[in-house]
Each structure stands twice: as C-alpha cells, then as structure tokens.
Design a protein around this motif. Structure first.
Motif, short mmCIF file in Angstrom:
data_model
loop_
_atom_site.label_atom_id
_atom_site.label_comp_id
_atom_site.label_asym_id
_atom_site.label_seq_id
_atom_site.Cartn_x
_atom_site.Cartn_y
_atom_site.Cartn_z
N LEU A 213 0.83 -1.20 0.00
CA LEU A 213 0.00 0.00 0.00
C LEU A 213 0.87 1.26 0.00
CD1 LEU A 213 -2.67 1.53 0.29
CD2 LEU A 213 -2.55 1.11 2.76
N MET A 214 1.91 1.27 0.82
CA MET A 214 2.78 2.44 0.90
C MET A 214 3.49 2.68 -0.44
SD MET A 214 4.32 1.81 4.73
CE MET A 214 5.47 3.17 4.63
N ARG A 215 3.90 1.60 -1.11
CA ARG A 215 4.53 1.76 -2.42
C ARG A 215 3.57 2.39 -3.42
NH1 ARG A 215 6.88 -3.70 -1.81
NH2 ARG A 215 9.12 -3.51 -1.37
N ARG A 216 2.34 1.91 -3.43
CA ARG A 216 1.35 2.42 -4.38
C ARG A 216 1.03 3.89 -4.11
NH1 ARG A 216 -3.10 -2.00 -6.09
NH2 ARG A 216 -1.78 -3.85 -6.21
N LEU A 217 0.89 4.24 -2.85
CA LEU A 217 0.61 5.64 -2.53
C LEU A 217 1.80 6.52 -2.87
CD1 LEU A 217 -1.23 5.19 0.89
CD2 LEU A 217 -2.24 5.79 -1.31
N ALA A 218 3.01 6.01 -2.62
CA ALA A 218 4.22 6.78 -2.95
C ALA A 218 4.33 6.99 -4.45
CB ALA A 218 5.46 6.06 -2.42
N ALA A 219 3.96 5.97 -5.24
CA ALA A 219 4.01 6.10 -6.70
C ALA A 219 3.07 7.19 -7.17
CB ALA A 219 3.66 4.77 -7.36
N GLY A 220 1.94 7.34 -6.49
CA GLY A 220 0.99 8.38 -6.87
C GLY A 220 1.47 9.76 -6.53
N ARG A 221 2.45 9.85 -5.60
CA ARG A 221 2.99 11.16 -5.22
C ARG A 221 4.34 11.44 -5.86
NH1 ARG A 221 0.87 9.40 0.01
NH2 ARG A 221 2.91 8.54 0.50
N SER A 222 4.77 10.57 -6.75
CA SER A 222 6.12 10.71 -7.31
C SER A 222 6.29 11.96 -8.15
CB SER A 222 6.46 9.47 -8.16
OG SER A 222 5.55 9.34 -9.24
N SER A 223 5.19 12.52 -8.64
CA SER A 223 5.28 13.71 -9.48
C SER A 223 5.19 15.00 -8.66
CB SER A 223 4.16 13.70 -10.53
OG SER A 223 2.89 13.65 -9.89
N PHE A 224 5.31 14.89 -7.34
CA PHE A 224 5.19 16.06 -6.47
C PHE A 224 6.27 17.10 -6.79
CE2 PHE A 224 6.46 18.34 -2.61
CZ PHE A 224 5.26 18.95 -2.28
N VAL A 225 5.85 18.36 -6.89
CA VAL A 225 6.77 19.47 -7.13
C VAL A 225 6.75 20.36 -5.90
CG1 VAL A 225 7.26 21.47 -8.58
CG2 VAL A 225 6.31 19.39 -9.60
N PRO A 226 7.92 20.68 -5.32
CA PRO A 226 7.95 21.55 -4.15
C PRO A 226 7.18 22.85 -4.40
CG PRO A 226 10.13 20.65 -4.57
CD PRO A 226 9.27 20.26 -5.73
N MET A 227 6.50 23.34 -3.35
CA MET A 227 5.64 24.50 -3.49
C MET A 227 6.38 25.72 -4.05
SD MET A 227 2.43 24.94 -3.10
CE MET A 227 2.04 23.55 -2.06
N GLU A 228 7.64 25.92 -3.62
CA GLU A 228 8.37 27.10 -4.05
C GLU A 228 8.73 27.05 -5.53
OE1 GLU A 228 11.74 27.81 -1.58
OE2 GLU A 228 10.62 27.59 0.29
N GLU A 229 8.67 25.85 -6.14
CA GLU A 229 9.04 25.71 -7.55
C GLU A 229 7.83 25.68 -8.48
OE1 GLU A 229 11.47 22.26 -7.93
OE2 GLU A 229 12.83 22.84 -6.29
N ARG A 230 6.65 25.78 -7.94
CA ARG A 230 5.45 25.65 -8.76
C ARG A 230 5.10 26.97 -9.46
NH1 ARG A 230 1.12 21.66 -5.81
NH2 ARG A 230 2.63 20.18 -4.95
N GLU A 231 4.48 26.80 -10.61
CA GLU A 231 3.91 27.96 -11.29
C GLU A 231 2.50 28.16 -10.76
OE1 GLU A 231 4.06 27.96 -15.49
OE2 GLU A 231 6.17 27.38 -15.60
N LEU A 232 2.24 29.35 -10.24
CA LEU A 232 0.93 29.66 -9.69
C LEU A 232 0.21 30.66 -10.58
CD1 LEU A 232 1.82 30.07 -5.90
CD2 LEU A 232 1.08 28.02 -7.11
N PRO A 233 -1.11 30.64 -10.56
CA PRO A 233 -1.85 31.64 -11.33
C PRO A 233 -1.49 33.05 -10.88
CG PRO A 233 -3.31 29.91 -10.53
CD PRO A 233 -1.99 29.71 -9.85
N PRO A 234 -1.44 33.99 -11.79
CA PRO A 234 -1.09 35.37 -11.39
C PRO A 234 -2.14 35.94 -10.45
CG PRO A 234 -1.91 35.30 -13.65
CD PRO A 234 -1.72 33.88 -13.23
N VAL A 235 -1.70 36.75 -9.52
CA VAL A 235 -2.61 37.42 -8.59
C VAL A 235 -2.47 38.93 -8.75
CG1 VAL A 235 -2.61 35.56 -6.90
CG2 VAL A 235 -0.87 37.33 -6.76
N VAL A 236 -3.52 39.63 -8.38
CA VAL A 236 -3.55 41.07 -8.51
C VAL A 236 -3.67 41.70 -7.14
CG1 VAL A 236 -4.80 43.04 -9.49
CG2 VAL A 236 -4.64 40.89 -10.77
#
Length: 396
Positions: A213-236
């Motif tokens: 179960l832990m392997r399967r859940l980890a595989a689903g999170r393998s594409s995680f991108v750290p918050m500081e590196e993410r592209e966020l929608p522009p804000v005003v």
C-alpha cells in the motif's frame, strides 16, 4: 572516494526497516488480534456466498494499518481488508485493544471512527464525501466472530439522497466485547452482518500488504513538485493575502467549534490538502513583490498577519461575518504589505508588541513563567482594547 557520513536511506530500506519493526512488535502481542475472516458480497436474500478476505481482491487488500504502544506494551492493533482503491468498498477495518487499554475515555467515539474512514478516502483517493454527520442511524446488528454471532451497537452515517457532492455512501462503525477484549469495526460497502471476524494467526500478509500500500501511494505522489518551484496563477494586488486570511480564519473557526462541542479537533476536508499551502505560497510571493522583502521576511510578515486575524476572530464576536470584521482584515493586510497609516494603527502596533514578546522569540528569556504569562495577558488586553477603541471611533 569514500562517502562521508551515513548513507542516505532509500525508500526500500525504510520499508524493510518498518517490516522488521512491525514483526518484532506484533510478535510480542500478549492478546489475540482480530481481522476479517469473511466478508459477504452484496446484500439481501440473494447475497453472493461469503468470500475469504483476500480472495479476488487487489494486492495488498489485507494490510496492517497501525498499532500503538504505551510504556513498551502494545495497546492496540488495527488491520484493514478489502478494496482500498474504491469508495464503494467493500472495505473493513478492525482494531483490537489489549485488556485494560480501553478504560476510561480513551476509546474514540464511533462518530470519529466513521470520520477517520472518510478521511482515509479523502487522503488516499481524493474523494470528499462531505462533512459528517449525514443521515445518522443507531441500530443493533450482529457480527460473526469465529462462527458465533455477537450483538453489536452500530453507528451508521449515510450521505443524504441528492447530496450534490457525492452519491450516497454508508459508512458504519461498531464496538463489541470478545473474550475480555474490546474490538472496534468500521466498514463501507458491506453490511455488519456480512462481516466475520477471526483471530489473526500470522501477521505476515498484513505486514507485506502495508508495504504494498505504501509503495502504491508513494508512486501516486512521485510527481510532487515543491511549493516554491510551482507555477501559480497570477494574482492582482492584495487578493492573495485576502484569500489566505479567509482560508485561515475558516480553519480556526471550524477547529474551535469542534473543540467547544468536545469533539476531536478535525480540520474540514475542504480546507485540507494543498489548498492552504497554495494560498500561503501565493501570499508570500506577493508580499515579496509588493513589500520588497526577502522570502524569509515575507514569510514572517505573512505568519504574523494570519495569526493576528485568526486570534482576533477567536477573541471577539465581530471579526467574522460583519462589516467591521472585513474592515479590520483590510487594514491588517494593508499594514502588513505597505506599513500604511491605517486607522487601526494603535492596534497594529499593540499586536507587534504581543507577537514579538511571545516565548521563543529572539531576545525573549523566560526566567519567571508566571511573570511571562502575566505580561502576555497584559499585552493582549492592550491589543484588544485598541481594537475596541477603533470600533468606537468607526461608529462615530
């Protein structure tokens, strides 16, 4: 080249270590532990023949969920069986308490057991079944324990018909005594009468099921991108700050309401996950831009702002849902970003004194706990009085 320090532990090493620890701990269990022996498929008179746990089920369908020790002694063990990949089930969890570990008020309410199961579906499958309770029923049922029917009181929570969030799904929980032990059972997609419990003689498949179960859940999170590196929608402008404040106050109010009703503090699912982190990151980035601050400075400023407004909401009856409260939010945000000469400037400065003087801050030494507490209480009184003065001046 010789590697310096300890070798970085790989995920497979962690799984192996956890398996060893689980085997050692469960081998020392001084009481029987129960799991699903049989689970019926379907309901009613035409129910299909019961199938043993694990038959025709996905890999890892039997898994060790958790256990707890106290003073070196195993207190309880929980195992789970069924299809964890489906909100329809069938899925059953069984927690067995050692004799004496279930005294007093240590056992969770059955309503909380149901909410724990809904939390699991939200966290593992991303499905929000809505906040409980739905349509609740308390009923008397029978669960079979090693071939013998046992009476059990059931708490069932069914989503109401027509709920736009999800199709109705029933989740139930019950608690029974078995030879001096207390056993809590929770199920979805299978009625209580379709569950048979049996002693677990060999934990190996449960331990290996947990790793799977832990392997399967980890595989689903393998594409995680750290918050500081993410592209966020522009804000005003100050929209990111407003969105974060709204989210944070909603969190604070929801948790406080649960604590007041003596329920376990549980953050509403709509406020969990990455929603808060995304709002936080957006506000910090906008703070950096508008206030010309470093990430560390912006993070500290946003932290103080959020704590200011959530604490104001906790200490007053006007900070949420009123025009005064909205005005206070706007002034705190403007002061945080631009250091503006807002009408509530005395309250802003009083908050800085209170926030900077809390224990743990640089330069704040706690030599006398009583004096420190009295000082904080005094500064909090000054801060709240400043807000009351602001309200009086606004009214005229």
């Amino acid at each position: 080249m010789r590697e310096s320090g300890r070798r970085r532990q790989e995920p497979e090493d962690l799984y192996a270590d956890q398996e060893v620890f689980s085997r050692q701990t469960l081998a020392g269990a001084g009481f029987p532990v129960y799991g699903v022996g049989r689970a019926a498929r379907g309901e009613g008179a035409h129910r299909a023949a019961p199938a043993r746990a694990g038959e025709n089920a996905p890999p890892g369908s039997d898994s060790l969920a958790a256990f707890e020790t106290s003073n070196g002694e195993l207190s309880w063990v929980e195992v789970r069986s069924g299809d964890w990949t489906s909100a329809e089930g069938p899925y059953v969890s069984v927690r067995t308490y050692r004799p004496g570990a279930d005294g007093g008020e240590s056992l969770p309410e059955l309503e909380d057991v149901v909410e724990d199961e809904r939390d699991r579906v939200y966290e593992q499958l991303g499905i929000d079944e809505g906040e409980g309770p739905g349509r609740v029923r308390a009923l008397r049922e029978w669960i079979t324990v090693e071939g013998e029917p046992r009476s059990v009181q059931i708490h069932e929570d069914r989503r109401p018909e027509g709920d736009p969030r999800q199709e109705p799904r029933a989740v139930w929980a019950g608690r029974l005594r078995v030879d001096g032990l207390t056993v809590t059972v929770c199920g979805r997609g299978v009625p209580p009468g379709g569950v048979e419990l049996a002693r677990i003689e060999d934990f190996e498949r449960y331990i290996l099921g947990r790793t799977d179960l832990m392997r399967r859940l980890a595989a689903g999170r393998s594409s995680f991108v750290p918050m500081e590196e993410r592209e966020l929608p522009p804000v005003v402008g100050l929209e990111a700050h407003r969105a974060l404040v709204e989210h944070s106050i909603a969190e604070s109010v929801a948790i406080e309401a649960q604590v007041r009703t003596q329920r376990s503090a549980r953050l509403p699912r709509r406020l969990r996950g990455e929603a808060g982190a995304l709002r936080w990151e957006a506000a910090v980035r906008q703070q950096m831009r508008l206030a010309s601050e470093t990430r560390a400075q912006a993070g500290a400023a946003v932290t103080a702002m959020v704590n200011h407004l959530t604490r104001l909401a906790q200490n007053t009856d006007w900070a949420v849902g009123t025009a005064e409260g909205q005005a206070a939010v706007e002034e705190v945000i403007r002061y945080t970003v631009f250091a503006s000469e807002v009408p509530s400037l005395p309250a802003q400065r009083a908050w800085e004194q209170l926030w900077d003087g809390r224990p743990g801050q640089p330069g704040v030494l706690v030599r006398d706990v009583r004096a420190t507490f009295e000082g904080l209480t005094l500064r909090e009184g000054v801060w709240l009085s400043a807000w009351e003065q602001w309200r009086l001046e606004r009214a005229h």
